[in-house]
Scaffold this active site. Sequence first.
Site, PDB file in Angstrom:
ATOM      1  N   SER A  12      -2.450  86.214  36.795  1.00 34.86           N
ATOM      2  CA  SER A  12      -3.383  85.391  36.013  1.00 34.86           C
ATOM      3  C   SER A  12      -4.828  85.715  36.375  1.00 34.86           C
ATOM      4  O   SER A  12      -5.682  85.826  35.491  1.00 34.86           O
ATOM      5  CB  SER A  12      -3.128  83.898  36.272  1.00 34.86           C
ATOM      6  OG  SER A  12      -1.813  83.548  35.917  1.00 34.86           O
ATOM      7  N   PHE A  41     -12.711  82.087  31.405  1.00 34.66           N
ATOM      8  CA  PHE A  41     -12.693  82.053  29.938  1.00 34.66           C
ATOM      9  C   PHE A  41     -12.408  80.611  29.521  1.00 34.66           C
ATOM     10  O   PHE A  41     -11.308  80.105  29.731  1.00 34.66           O
ATOM     11  CB  PHE A  41     -11.581  82.993  29.467  1.00 34.66           C
ATOM     12  CG  PHE A  41     -11.429  83.161  27.984  1.00 34.66           C
ATOM     13  CD1 PHE A  41     -12.144  84.139  27.300  1.00 34.66           C
ATOM     14  CD2 PHE A  41     -10.530  82.379  27.273  1.00 34.66           C
ATOM     15  CE1 PHE A  41     -11.961  84.338  25.930  1.00 34.66           C
ATOM     16  CE2 PHE A  41     -10.347  82.570  25.908  1.00 34.66           C
ATOM     17  CZ  PHE A  41     -11.067  83.552  25.233  1.00 34.66           C
ATOM     18  N   GLY A  73      -5.692  72.117  22.916  1.00 34.05           N
ATOM     19  CA  GLY A  73      -5.109  73.287  23.573  1.00 34.05           C
ATOM     20  C   GLY A  73      -4.501  74.218  22.541  1.00 34.05           C
ATOM     21  O   GLY A  73      -5.056  75.265  22.213  1.00 34.05           O
ATOM     22  N   SER A  74      -3.377  73.776  21.936  1.00 32.72           N
ATOM     23  CA  SER A  74      -2.735  74.601  20.904  1.00 32.72           C
ATOM     24  C   SER A  74      -3.606  74.728  19.655  1.00 32.72           C
ATOM     25  O   SER A  74      -3.414  75.649  18.868  1.00 32.72           O
ATOM     26  CB  SER A  74      -1.390  73.989  20.509  1.00 32.72           C
ATOM     27  OG  SER A  74      -0.547  73.903  21.624  1.00 32.72           O
ATOM     28  N   TRP A 133      -8.372  73.206  32.250  1.00 33.86           N
ATOM     29  CA  TRP A 133      -7.325  74.163  32.628  1.00 33.86           C
ATOM     30  C   TRP A 133      -7.854  75.591  32.688  1.00 33.86           C
ATOM     31  O   TRP A 133      -7.193  76.506  32.193  1.00 33.86           O
ATOM     32  CB  TRP A 133      -6.132  74.118  31.645  1.00 33.86           C
ATOM     33  CG  TRP A 133      -5.534  72.785  31.446  1.00 33.86           C
ATOM     34  CD1 TRP A 133      -5.599  72.021  30.330  1.00 33.86           C
ATOM     35  CD2 TRP A 133      -4.773  72.042  32.402  1.00 33.86           C
ATOM     36  NE1 TRP A 133      -4.928  70.836  30.526  1.00 33.86           N
ATOM     37  CE2 TRP A 133      -4.407  70.832  31.794  1.00 33.86           C
ATOM     38  CE3 TRP A 133      -4.364  72.289  33.722  1.00 33.86           C
ATOM     39  CZ2 TRP A 133      -3.659  69.866  32.442  1.00 33.86           C
ATOM     40  CZ3 TRP A 133      -3.623  71.330  34.370  1.00 33.86           C
ATOM     41  CH2 TRP A 133      -3.270  70.139  33.724  1.00 33.86           C
ATOM     42  N   CYS A 192      -9.287  87.915  22.134  1.00 29.25           N
ATOM     43  CA  CYS A 192      -9.158  88.072  23.597  1.00 29.25           C
ATOM     44  C   CYS A 192      -7.774  87.623  24.041  1.00 29.25           C
ATOM     45  O   CYS A 192      -7.127  88.273  24.875  1.00 29.25           O
ATOM     46  CB  CYS A 192     -10.201  87.231  24.330  1.00 29.25           C
ATOM     47  SG  CYS A 192     -11.892  87.598  23.845  1.00 29.25           S
ATOM     48  N   ASN A 232      -5.016  87.655  22.516  1.00 26.39           N
ATOM     49  CA  ASN A 232      -4.007  88.650  22.155  1.00 26.39           C
ATOM     50  C   ASN A 232      -3.896  89.737  23.230  1.00 26.39           C
ATOM     51  O   ASN A 232      -2.808  90.222  23.529  1.00 26.39           O
ATOM     52  CB  ASN A 232      -4.396  89.274  20.817  1.00 26.39           C
ATOM     53  CG  ASN A 232      -3.197  89.480  19.961  1.00 26.39           C
ATOM     54  OD1 ASN A 232      -2.257  88.702  20.002  1.00 26.39           O
ATOM     55  ND2 ASN A 232      -3.223  90.550  19.196  1.00 26.39           N
ATOM     56  N   ALA A 258      -4.599  89.329  26.482  1.00 28.68           N
ATOM     57  CA  ALA A 258      -3.987  88.775  27.697  1.00 28.68           C
ATOM     58  C   ALA A 258      -2.495  88.539  27.486  1.00 28.68           C
ATOM     59  O   ALA A 258      -1.690  88.731  28.398  1.00 28.68           O
ATOM     60  CB  ALA A 258      -4.691  87.480  28.080  1.00 28.68           C
ATOM     61  N   GLU A 304      -1.700  80.789  27.059  1.00 29.17           N
ATOM     62  CA  GLU A 304      -1.766  81.931  26.110  1.00 29.17           C
ATOM     63  C   GLU A 304      -0.887  81.695  24.893  1.00 29.17           C
ATOM     64  O   GLU A 304      -0.261  82.614  24.382  1.00 29.17           O
ATOM     65  CB  GLU A 304      -1.331  83.235  26.790  1.00 29.17           C
ATOM     66  CG  GLU A 304      -2.037  83.526  28.083  1.00 29.17           C
ATOM     67  CD  GLU A 304      -3.431  84.054  27.891  1.00 29.17           C
ATOM     68  OE1 GLU A 304      -3.821  84.274  26.728  1.00 29.17           O
ATOM     69  OE2 GLU A 304      -4.135  84.205  28.884  1.00 29.17           O
TER      70      GLU A 304
HETATM   71  C1  LIG Z   1      -2.150  76.994  34.800  1.00 29.18           C
HETATM   72  C2  LIG Z   1      -2.877  77.064  33.488  1.00 29.18           C
HETATM   73  C3  LIG Z   1      -3.959  77.918  33.342  1.00 29.18           C
HETATM   74  C4  LIG Z   1      -4.655  77.952  32.121  1.00 29.18           C
HETATM   75  N1  LIG Z   1      -5.763  78.778  32.005  1.00 29.18           N
HETATM   76  C5  LIG Z   1      -6.535  78.704  30.885  1.00 29.18           C
HETATM   77  C6  LIG Z   1      -7.779  79.455  30.794  1.00 29.18           C
HETATM   78  O1  LIG Z   1      -8.118  80.237  31.690  1.00 29.18           O
HETATM   79  N2  LIG Z   1      -8.552  79.269  29.697  1.00 29.18           N
HETATM   80  C7  LIG Z   1      -8.211  78.427  28.691  1.00 29.18           C
HETATM   81  O2  LIG Z   1      -8.983  78.289  27.735  1.00 29.18           O
HETATM   82  N3  LIG Z   1      -7.044  77.710  28.730  1.00 29.18           N
HETATM   83  C8  LIG Z   1      -6.212  77.823  29.813  1.00 29.18           C
HETATM   84  N4  LIG Z   1      -5.037  77.100  29.889  1.00 29.18           N
HETATM   85  C9  LIG Z   1      -4.736  76.154  28.828  1.00 29.18           C
HETATM   86  C10 LIG Z   1      -3.553  76.559  27.938  1.00 29.18           C
HETATM   87  O3  LIG Z   1      -3.909  77.614  27.119  1.00 29.18           O
HETATM   88  C11 LIG Z   1      -3.124  75.317  27.160  1.00 29.18           C
HETATM   89  O4  LIG Z   1      -2.525  74.437  28.108  1.00 29.18           O
HETATM   90  C12 LIG Z   1      -2.154  75.622  26.039  1.00 29.18           C
HETATM   91  O5  LIG Z   1      -2.809  76.273  24.975  1.00 29.18           O
HETATM   92  C13 LIG Z   1      -1.455  74.356  25.496  1.00 29.18           C
HETATM   93  O6  LIG Z   1      -2.384  73.383  25.229  1.00 29.18           O
HETATM   94  P1  LIG Z   1      -2.145  71.862  25.760  1.00 29.18           P
HETATM   95  O7  LIG Z   1      -1.829  71.950  27.217  1.00 29.18           O
HETATM   96  O8  LIG Z   1      -3.325  71.083  25.347  1.00 29.18           O
HETATM   97  O9  LIG Z   1      -0.847  71.386  25.022  1.00 29.18           O
HETATM   98  P2  LIG Z   1      -0.785  70.752  23.539  1.00 29.18           P
HETATM   99  O10 LIG Z   1      -1.519  71.631  22.592  1.00 29.18           O
HETATM  100  O11 LIG Z   1      -1.184  69.324  23.635  1.00 29.18           O
HETATM  101  O12 LIG Z   1       0.777  70.848  23.254  1.00 29.18           O
HETATM  102  C14 LIG Z   1       1.744  69.895  23.744  1.00 29.18           C
HETATM  103  C15 LIG Z   1       3.100  70.293  23.194  1.00 29.18           C
HETATM  104  O13 LIG Z   1       3.056  70.248  21.776  1.00 29.18           O
HETATM  105  C16 LIG Z   1       3.563  71.450  21.246  1.00 29.18           C
HETATM  106  N5  LIG Z   1       2.976  71.739  19.944  1.00 29.18           N
HETATM  107  C17 LIG Z   1       1.686  72.004  19.640  1.00 29.18           C
HETATM  108  N6  LIG Z   1       1.554  72.218  18.331  1.00 29.18           N
HETATM  109  C18 LIG Z   1       2.800  72.092  17.779  1.00 29.18           C
HETATM  110  C19 LIG Z   1       3.312  72.208  16.482  1.00 29.18           C
HETATM  111  N7  LIG Z   1       2.542  72.532  15.440  1.00 29.18           N
HETATM  112  N8  LIG Z   1       4.640  71.979  16.277  1.00 29.18           N
HETATM  113  C20 LIG Z   1       5.456  71.686  17.323  1.00 29.18           C
HETATM  114  N9  LIG Z   1       5.018  71.571  18.596  1.00 29.18           N
HETATM  115  C21 LIG Z   1       3.711  71.769  18.810  1.00 29.18           C
HETATM  116  C22 LIG Z   1       3.166  72.491  22.289  1.00 29.18           C
HETATM  117  O14 LIG Z   1       3.911  73.690  22.126  1.00 29.18           O
HETATM  118  C23 LIG Z   1       3.485  71.746  23.558  1.00 29.18           C
HETATM  119  O15 LIG Z   1       4.869  71.822  23.809  1.00 29.18           O
HETATM  120  C24 LIG Z   1      -4.273  77.108  31.063  1.00 29.18           C
HETATM  121  C25 LIG Z   1      -3.157  76.270  31.220  1.00 29.18           C
HETATM  122  C26 LIG Z   1      -2.452  76.254  32.409  1.00 29.18           C
HETATM  123  C27 LIG Z   1      -1.261  75.349  32.558  1.00 29.18           C
END
Ligand SMILES: Cc1cc2nc3c(=O)[nH]c(=O)nc-3n(C[C@H](O)[C@H](O)[C@H](O)COP(=O)(O)OP(=O)(O)OC[C@H]3O[C@@H](n4cnc5c(N)ncnc54)[C@H](O)[C@@H]3O)c2cc1C
Length: 386
Positions: free
Chosen positions: A93, A131, A139-140, A164, A240, A242, A244, A365
């Site tokens: 990572s 980043f 997040g998503s 995060w 970006c 994509n 990673a 990612e």
């Molecule tokens: C250790 C760690 C390091 C990280 N490092 C970085 C970093 O360097 N930079 C950065 O920007 N981010 C980073 N992240 C953040 C990571 O990219 C996000 O945690 C991830 O994108 C998911 O977002 P969320 O945690 O808000 O979950 P949410 O988006 O809240 O999702 C919760 C659940 O809902 C599901 N879900 C979402 N949309 C849908 C849908 N349409 N249909 C069905 N299910 C759905 C998800 O799959 C998940 O199971 C890191 C995360 C971790 C744990």
Amino acid sequence: MHPSALFAIDGLLTDEERDIRQAVRQVCDREIRPYVADWFEAGTLPARELARSLGSVGVLGMHLDGYGCAGLGAVAYGLACLELEGADSGLRSLVSVQGSLAMYAIWKYGSEEQKQEWLPAMAAGERIGCFGLTEPDFGSDPAGMRTTAKRDGSDWVLNGTKMWITNGSVSDVAVVWARAEEGIRGFLVPAGTPGFAVHDLKRKVSLRASVTSELVLDGVRLPQEAMLPGARGLSGPLGCLNEARFGIVFGAMGAALDCLETALAYAAEREIFARPLASFQLTQEKLADMTLELGKGLLLAVHLGRLKERGELTPEQVSVGKLNNVREAIDIARTCRTLLGASGITLEYPVIRHAVNLESVLTYEGTSEIHTLVVGKALTGVPAFH
Ligand SMILES: Cc1cc2nc3c(=O)[nH]c(=O)nc-3n(C[C@H](O)[C@H](O)[C@H](O)COP(=O)(O)OP(=O)(O)OC[C@H]3O[C@@H](n4cnc5c(N)ncnc54)[C@H](O)[C@@H]3O)c2cc1C
């Protein structure tokens, strides 16, 4: 027989790629493997020292051209990720965020001055980057981000929170994505800029040998030159990600391979009912099934790497690779954990550490659900999300 030998993976690689894999493996054996369980247990990481070591062997930004970067191919980069993640997903990572997220953003979207200022020092591991895309409530769905960038004369003023963020508190520069009037833009925020605070996230159970932070931007004033001129809209940060994700396709198989090698050695030595654990048919079925998935995952990774080297790799294909290989790696880690019995729950063996680390890799990612929906959209033409 080594699991990857059954698939003759080495025959698909060039001499240079095998040499690079060996060089990264040596750094891992010397500087990471003997200490990583302790770092994991303590929840710390000597990130600066490691960045310099990894920089000295040319791993940081190794797939980028110029500015002190090695300009190597996608498969070579993937193999480096595989070796690093074989040691620990936290180390991979660190390297992914440095090379594929922070450096790639500057390399792809930055001005010549930004590239000259940051890339050579980041390639050498003298400076670290992070980043910042994810926010507490987005997040998503990063398109919903609330962090704003407003013009004030010739300056920009940033407000918001990023959550995060890997490498956050050890970074010299944060690539921060924010909503401007004209759309989402990227900014280079140097550590120590007034109004910019970084707090580490504590009590993690996964990816403990990795720094994860919150970035708080409270009226952070930046000159126009801090903006990445080449990135406009969400395609900037997604491009970006994509990069990673591609590294994870290989990296996850590195963690799986380390688990499988550990389980094979353990099963050969452990005597149960006066026979080696390896001699039972149920054990051999587990080992054979895991080897099949590992081999298929490695073949997929090398195939996607060759597509990337020819400039033909699509984001949907990266989703296929990330979805499959992380899912299978977690399954392999959990099955290996069962083979180790009670010993499998201790940090004396790497297996449980890989298993819990891979939970983070499954989520960051792009979660497995999001990649499933990307593949579903590619198959049906119908987006299940927007
Ligand atoms: C250790 C760690 C390091 C990280 N490092 C970085 C970093 O360097 N930079 C950065 O920007 N981010 C980073 N992240 C953040 C990571 O990219 C996000 O945690 C991830 O994108 C998911 O977002 P969320 O945690 O808000 O979950 P949410 O988006 O809240 O999702 C919760 C659940 O809902 C599901 N879900 C979402 N949309 C849908 C849908 N349409 N249909 C069905 N299910 C759905 C998800 O799959 C998940 O199971 C890191 C995360 C971790 C744990």
